[in-house]
Design a protein around this motif. Structure first.
Motif, mmCIF file in Angstrom:
data_model
loop_
_atom_site.group_PDB
_atom_site.id
_atom_site.type_symbol
_atom_site.label_atom_id
_atom_site.label_comp_id
_atom_site.label_asym_id
_atom_site.label_seq_id
_atom_site.Cartn_x
_atom_site.Cartn_y
_atom_site.Cartn_z
ATOM 1 N N ALA A 263 0.857 -1.194 0.000
ATOM 2 C CA ALA A 263 0.000 0.000 0.000
ATOM 3 C C ALA A 263 0.886 1.234 0.000
ATOM 4 N N GLY A 264 0.764 2.043 -1.062
ATOM 5 C CA GLY A 264 1.598 3.234 -1.147
ATOM 6 C C GLY A 264 3.055 2.836 -1.238
ATOM 7 N N ARG A 265 3.886 3.415 -0.383
ATOM 8 C CA ARG A 265 5.311 3.066 -0.438
ATOM 9 C C ARG A 265 5.656 1.867 0.444
ATOM 10 N N ILE A 266 4.671 1.336 1.171
ATOM 11 C CA ILE A 266 4.911 0.129 1.968
ATOM 12 C C ILE A 266 4.787 -1.089 1.070
ATOM 13 N N GLN A 267 5.857 -1.888 1.035
ATOM 14 C CA GLN A 267 5.881 -3.097 0.218
ATOM 15 C C GLN A 267 5.756 -4.334 1.099
ATOM 16 N N ALA A 268 4.819 -5.208 0.742
ATOM 17 C CA ALA A 268 4.648 -6.485 1.438
ATOM 18 C C ALA A 268 5.285 -7.572 0.577
ATOM 19 N N ARG A 269 6.210 -8.313 1.153
ATOM 20 C CA ARG A 269 6.899 -9.355 0.384
ATOM 21 C C ARG A 269 7.426 -10.429 1.327
ATOM 22 N N GLU A 270 8.072 -11.422 0.737
ATOM 23 C CA GLU A 270 8.679 -12.494 1.520
ATOM 24 C C GLU A 270 10.200 -12.396 1.412
ATOM 25 N N ARG A 271 10.848 -12.351 2.553
ATOM 26 C CA ARG A 271 12.311 -12.409 2.557
ATOM 27 C C ARG A 271 12.710 -13.869 2.415
ATOM 28 N N LYS A 272 13.508 -14.154 1.402
ATOM 29 C CA LYS A 272 13.800 -15.543 1.045
ATOM 30 C C LYS A 272 14.622 -16.270 2.096
ATOM 31 N N ALA A 273 14.409 -17.558 2.158
ATOM 32 C CA ALA A 273 15.231 -18.411 3.010
ATOM 33 C C ALA A 273 16.580 -18.613 2.334
ATOM 34 N N GLY A 274 17.593 -18.978 3.139
ATOM 35 C CA GLY A 274 18.884 -19.257 2.538
ATOM 36 C C GLY A 274 20.042 -19.090 3.508
ATOM 37 N N PRO A 275 21.247 -19.395 3.049
ATOM 38 C CA PRO A 275 22.435 -19.307 3.904
ATOM 39 C C PRO A 275 22.891 -17.860 4.103
ATOM 40 N N VAL A 276 23.362 -17.569 5.299
ATOM 41 C CA VAL A 276 23.866 -16.232 5.621
ATOM 42 C C VAL A 276 25.098 -16.368 6.515
ATOM 43 N N ALA A 277 25.855 -15.278 6.585
ATOM 44 C CA ALA A 277 26.913 -15.137 7.585
ATOM 45 C C ALA A 277 26.464 -14.023 8.516
ATOM 46 N N MET A 278 26.599 -14.236 9.833
ATOM 47 C CA MET A 278 26.073 -13.268 10.800
ATOM 48 C C MET A 278 27.116 -12.937 11.857
ATOM 49 N N ILE A 279 27.157 -11.668 12.245
ATOM 50 C CA ILE A 279 28.001 -11.199 13.345
ATOM 51 C C ILE A 279 27.107 -10.509 14.367
ATOM 52 N N ALA A 280 27.299 -10.824 15.644
ATOM 53 C CA ALA A 280 26.576 -10.147 16.721
ATOM 54 C C ALA A 280 27.431 -8.982 17.213
ATOM 55 N N HIS A 281 26.898 -7.778 17.074
ATOM 56 C CA HIS A 281 27.623 -6.576 17.512
ATOM 57 C C HIS A 281 26.937 -5.977 18.724
ATOM 58 N N TYR A 282 27.696 -5.766 19.803
ATOM 59 C CA TYR A 282 27.196 -5.099 20.992
ATOM 60 C C TYR A 282 27.816 -3.705 21.077
ATOM 61 N N GLY A 283 26.964 -2.692 21.222
ATOM 62 C CA GLY A 283 27.475 -1.327 21.316
ATOM 63 C C GLY A 283 26.625 -0.366 20.523
ATOM 64 N N LYS A 284 27.136 0.854 20.391
ATOM 65 C CA LYS A 284 26.416 1.892 19.660
ATOM 66 C C LYS A 284 26.195 1.478 18.213
ATOM 67 N N TYR A 285 25.102 1.956 17.639
ATOM 68 C CA TYR A 285 24.773 1.597 16.268
ATOM 69 C C TYR A 285 25.870 2.025 15.292
ATOM 70 N N GLU A 286 26.400 3.239 15.498
ATOM 71 C CA GLU A 286 27.410 3.735 14.560
ATOM 72 C C GLU A 286 28.706 2.925 14.587
ATOM 73 N N ASP A 287 28.925 2.187 15.687
ATOM 74 C CA ASP A 287 30.132 1.371 15.781
ATOM 75 C C ASP A 287 29.996 0.025 15.074
ATOM 76 N N SER A 288 28.817 -0.268 14.524
ATOM 77 C CA SER A 288 28.650 -1.528 13.790
ATOM 78 C C SER A 288 29.494 -1.557 12.523
ATOM 79 N N TYR A 289 30.045 -0.388 12.153
ATOM 80 C CA TYR A 289 30.981 -0.318 11.023
ATOM 81 C C TYR A 289 32.097 -1.352 11.199
#
Length: 335
Positions: A263-289
């Protein structure tokens, strides 16, 4: 007249001799210096890869502190550029011509009608920390013709001239990085994620406006969810399609418990399943760099390729947890 003629002939003979001798002088010169720093490769790399950081350690900035500097392109990495105008340093520009996360950087130093020289920075993890090597190579064949002969003679003194600058710059860099907080130790986790129904909005904003923009987008999606009786099925996330600090192209989203309707600029969709690599970052958002930099290095070292834009999941609600050091952000790269 005879005296002037003799002086003229003598000068011409000397000039001819200098030109002739120049062809026997080395045309290519390489200057290289190294220093070990008690800091991670990621930390030292960032200080060179982000051009605004050069003001903290570059010997040339210190030689002419009043020179005017103009920045162009991305803030860091390939394509980042600054130009200068100064009484001591004259005019010129420096561009990052290549950037390999945590390993190497190549720069092009343009001096206008004097041509371009190339420098490289290498970052090697050693027992004591990181060995940083700074090298520059100059080749007279790349010089404009009017500078060919003078540059041959300048090469005789270049090593002594630049070696002192390189030593000072590396010492400054060492002082800067060893005073910085120790970067967190990251662990990359490979896993498969399930398909998820999501609602997203695409937008563009500057880095300074990022937090405010995300808040506005999440509020808009949450209002749509309430109106359409959709529930949260996970934490808010943001996909970063292009990260230019001046114009970040992003897609803010919220997982929902069932399919919705666009609706409007809101898009409804499915985020696909699949393999990913993930890192858990604790701290300020800007430090996720730092987490993204670590992921780039991990992908390179493990010969893996991200097949799409990365995204961040904001697990901790800052309205409930006031300590930024306890905020958890999960950084995902699709494989």
């Amino acid at each position: 007249m005879k005296l002037l003629k003799k002086l003229g002939l003598g000068f011409l003979g000397l000039l001819t001799l200098l030109i002739a001798v120049s062809f026997l002088l080395p045309g290519k010169v390489r200057v290289e210096r190294s220093l070990v720093m008690k800091a991670s490769a990621a930390t030292t790399f960032e200080q060179v890869n982000t051009l605004k950081n050069w003001e903290k350690w570059s010997p040339w900035h210190q030689m002419d502190p009043n020179m005017k500097i103009t920045y162009e392109g991305p803030e860091a990495g390939t394509g980042a550029k600054y130009s200068w105008v100064g009484e001591e340093m004259g005019t010129g520009s420096l561009t990052i011509a290549g950037s390999q996360p945590h390993q190497a950087i190549k720069t092009a130093l343009n001096f206008g009608n004097m041509g371009t020289s190339f420098a490289e920075y290498k970052f090697e993890t050693v027992g004591e920390g990181t060995k940083v090597t700074w090298a520059m190579e100059s080749d007279t064949k790349d010089m404009p013709w009017q500078w060919y002969v003078p540059s041959k003679y300048m090469n005789l003194f270049m090593e002594d001239m630049l070696a002192a600058d390189f030593d000072k710059g590396l010492a400054n860099l060492k002082e800067v990085v060893e005073k910085l907080p120790v970067a967190p130790a990251y662990k990359v986790e490979e896993k498969n994620i399930p398909a998820t129904h999501v609602l997203t909005i695409k937008a563009t904003c500057s880095q300074n406006d990022l937090s405010q923009k995300l808040g506005e987008l999440y509020s808009e999606i949450a209002a749509y969810m309430q109106k359409n009786k959709l529930d949260f099925a996970g934490q808010p996330f943001a996909i970063y399609h292009k990260y230019d600090p001046a114009a970040i192209e992003l897609e803010a989203g919220i997982p929902v418990n069932k399919p919705g309707n666009s609706a409007g600029r809101i898009q409804a969709r499915e985020r696909k399943a699949g393999p990913v690599a993930m890192i858990a970052h604790y701290g300020k958002y800007e430090d996720s760099y730092n987490a993204h930099m670590h992921m780039d290095s991990w992908l390179t070292q493990n010969k893996k390729t991200a097949i799409g834009a990365p995204w961040e999941v904001y697990v901790t609600d800052p309205a409930k947890e006031k300590d930024p050091e306890k905020w958890l952000t999960e950084v995902y790269y699709p494989l």
